[in-house]
Design a protein around this motif. Structure first.
Motif, mmCIF file in Angstrom:
data_model
loop_
_atom_site.group_PDB
_atom_site.id
_atom_site.type_symbol
_atom_site.label_atom_id
_atom_site.label_comp_id
_atom_site.label_asym_id
_atom_site.label_seq_id
_atom_site.Cartn_x
_atom_site.Cartn_y
_atom_site.Cartn_z
ATOM 1 N N VAL A 50 0.870 -1.169 0.000
ATOM 2 C CA VAL A 50 0.000 0.000 0.000
ATOM 3 C C VAL A 50 0.910 1.223 0.000
ATOM 4 O O VAL A 50 1.755 1.364 0.887
ATOM 5 C CB VAL A 50 -0.936 0.020 1.231
ATOM 6 C CG1 VAL A 50 -1.802 1.273 1.229
ATOM 7 C CG2 VAL A 50 -1.792 -1.242 1.280
ATOM 8 N N GLN A 85 -1.337 -1.177 -4.184
ATOM 9 C CA GLN A 85 -2.541 -0.349 -4.081
ATOM 10 C C GLN A 85 -2.126 1.054 -3.676
ATOM 11 O O GLN A 85 -1.264 1.218 -2.807
ATOM 12 C CB GLN A 85 -3.475 -0.916 -3.021
ATOM 13 C CG GLN A 85 -3.889 -2.334 -3.257
ATOM 14 C CD GLN A 85 -5.306 -2.435 -3.729
ATOM 15 O OE1 GLN A 85 -6.139 -1.625 -3.382
ATOM 16 N NE2 GLN A 85 -5.578 -3.448 -4.525
ATOM 17 N N LEU A 87 -3.280 4.747 -2.029
ATOM 18 C CA LEU A 87 -4.267 5.267 -1.095
ATOM 19 C C LEU A 87 -3.971 6.741 -0.845
ATOM 20 O O LEU A 87 -2.823 7.107 -0.586
ATOM 21 C CB LEU A 87 -4.214 4.487 0.220
ATOM 22 C CG LEU A 87 -5.256 4.823 1.273
ATOM 23 C CD1 LEU A 87 -6.654 4.445 0.773
ATOM 24 C CD2 LEU A 87 -4.968 4.084 2.561
ATOM 25 N N TRP A 128 -6.259 1.624 5.077
ATOM 26 C CA TRP A 128 -6.478 0.668 3.995
ATOM 27 C C TRP A 128 -7.192 -0.580 4.516
ATOM 28 O O TRP A 128 -8.146 -1.065 3.911
ATOM 29 C CB TRP A 128 -5.145 0.304 3.344
ATOM 30 C CG TRP A 128 -5.279 -0.649 2.207
ATOM 31 C CD1 TRP A 128 -5.655 -0.361 0.924
ATOM 32 C CD2 TRP A 128 -5.039 -2.062 2.255
ATOM 33 N NE1 TRP A 128 -5.663 -1.511 0.179
ATOM 34 C CE2 TRP A 128 -5.300 -2.572 0.963
ATOM 35 C CE3 TRP A 128 -4.639 -2.936 3.258
ATOM 36 C CZ2 TRP A 128 -5.152 -3.921 0.644
ATOM 37 C CZ3 TRP A 128 -4.499 -4.279 2.946
ATOM 38 C CH2 TRP A 128 -4.764 -4.753 1.660
#
Length: 136
Positions: A50, A85, A87, A128
């Motif tokens: 993340v 990912q 964020l 997250w």
């Protein structure tokens, strides 16, 4: 595993196997991050990376966004089996500073930029995980 990327330091956070609590792991210089991760991944399992996405208040990319994109590309190239990912990281540094202050860290400790980066990564990872919990 979450990263608060900066050109001088990268704050890193990880979670427990049950993915309940995010914990600060380390602050690493960007030049050392890939070697650090290769070593870390020899003994630990990471499901997802993340990465904090730097944005302006109007939702446009901030000045550091190009550096973060380069970091994300490097992660994807070096560790293709681990999804990445992004964020939104707006306010994480302010939230981290407030958490450090609320935690009673003395003035000299609050000046430690690495601590802010690590706590920012913790906030990213916890956010997250909480966001994923609501998607089930």
């Amino acid at each position: 595993m979450a990263f608060d990327y900066g050109t001088k330091r990268i704050g890193i956070a990880v979670t427990d196997p049950m993915q309940m609590i995010a914990t600060g792991l380390e602050t690493i210089h960007p030049n050392q991050i890939i070697d650090y991760l290769k070593k870390y991944l020899q003994t630990e399992q990471v499901e997802t990376f993340v990465v904090g996405e730097p944005k302006q208040m109007d939702n446009t990319p901030s000045q550091s966004a190009m550096h973060v994109r380069g970091f994300v590309n490097l992660l994807k190239k070096t560790f293709p089996e681990i999804p990445v990912q992004m964020l939104d990281e707006r306010f994480t540094s302010k939230m981290a500073s407030a958490a450090i202050l609320a935690g009673g860290v003395k003035k000299m400790g609050r000046r430690d930029k690495g601590l802010v980066d690590t706590v920012s990564a913790v906030i990213l990872l916890q956010s997250w995980m909480e966001g994923r919990a609501f998607k089930f």
